[in-house]
Motif scaffolding. Sequence first.
Motif, mmCIF file in Angstrom:
data_model
loop_
_atom_site.group_PDB
_atom_site.id
_atom_site.type_symbol
_atom_site.label_atom_id
_atom_site.label_comp_id
_atom_site.label_asym_id
_atom_site.label_seq_id
_atom_site.Cartn_x
_atom_site.Cartn_y
_atom_site.Cartn_z
ATOM 1 N N LEU A 196 0.727 -1.139 0.121
ATOM 2 C CA LEU A 196 0.261 -0.193 -0.027
ATOM 3 C C LEU A 196 0.706 0.938 0.088
ATOM 4 N N GLU A 206 4.682 1.653 -0.471
ATOM 5 C CA GLU A 206 5.386 1.906 -1.050
ATOM 6 C C GLU A 206 5.871 1.211 -2.505
ATOM 7 N N GLY A 222 4.318 0.472 -6.819
ATOM 8 C CA GLY A 222 3.342 1.365 -7.406
ATOM 9 C C GLY A 222 1.979 1.638 -7.277
ATOM 10 N N GLY A 223 1.602 1.722 -8.200
ATOM 11 C CA GLY A 223 0.388 2.049 -8.307
ATOM 12 C C GLY A 223 -0.845 0.408 -9.051
ATOM 13 N N MET A 224 -0.462 0.252 -9.630
ATOM 14 C CA MET A 224 -0.660 -0.913 -10.111
ATOM 15 C C MET A 224 -0.885 -2.526 -9.019
ATOM 16 N N LYS A 284 -0.852 -1.391 -5.729
ATOM 17 C CA LYS A 284 -1.069 -1.028 -4.120
ATOM 18 C C LYS A 284 -2.862 -2.199 -4.049
ATOM 19 N N PRO A 285 -3.155 -1.891 -4.698
ATOM 20 C CA PRO A 285 -4.971 -2.845 -4.503
ATOM 21 C C PRO A 285 -4.162 -4.507 -4.297
ATOM 22 N N SER A 311 -2.555 -5.416 -1.502
ATOM 23 C CA SER A 311 -2.371 -5.408 -0.646
ATOM 24 C C SER A 311 -4.162 -5.400 0.260
#
Length: 260
Positions: free
Chosen positions: A208, A210, A212-214, A216-217, A219
């Motif tokens: 969440l 650290e 990258g954007g792709m 994060k979900p 987590s």
Amino acid sequence: MRALWLAEGGEFVPPGAGDFDLPPIFLGITKPMVLAVLSIAIIIVFFLMASRRLKVVPSRFTFLAESVYDFGRNNIAREIIGSKDFMPFVPLIVSMFTFVLVNNIFGIIPIIQFPTLAHIGFPMALSVLIVYPLWNYLGIRRHGFAGHFKHQLVPPGVPKPVLFLLVPVEFFVKFFMNPITHGIRVFAAMFAGHLILLVFTLAGQYLLLEAGGMLKPVSLISWAFAIAMTFLEALIQVLQAYIFALLAANYIGSALSSEH
């Protein structure tokens, strides 16, 4: 506990054995020591409060305490030690069951979140300093010094030539390995379970904050596994308390039995 992800570069550092080595809180007193004492206080207060106002129709709280006592008395002590000899050992078996149970459950209680028996010294103290001295004492008192060793090391009906190999093996297992494995069972289960919970929880935190954007979900998936593992760990904590008390009763029963 130390941070399990590094700020520089965001490299994930998985939890390990070092994370169970907690620093002293005050004058060498550590968190597991405090939790062990707290568990004793909780057990004492629990049974005192449950037995304060006994009624013909018990309250739910009293019924819960009676159920815990009845389980230790009948399902463990009486069932394993035998109806003839079990009564003097009911306090010990119930105390061991509840002590191990409460200290295991500490591992899933928010804020506390540490199973005391994940520190090997606690289960080893119970097995090596309490159960096995008692096992030897009861066996010697029941069968005599030589009789105790013969009772434990010489199975009936074994040919004498086989005893030259069997007796050293039995001696090593029963007088050295059994005390160690008795404590290691619950230690290993609590250590491994808590480590797995740490991996999923802190991996979710890392993804969440650290990743990258792709990623994060992802987590959320890691935390979902952590929640699922928490329920599984709760079941294992209860089972390990039962197994520890069951084995203690089994060793007591083996010392008192008339047959090998």
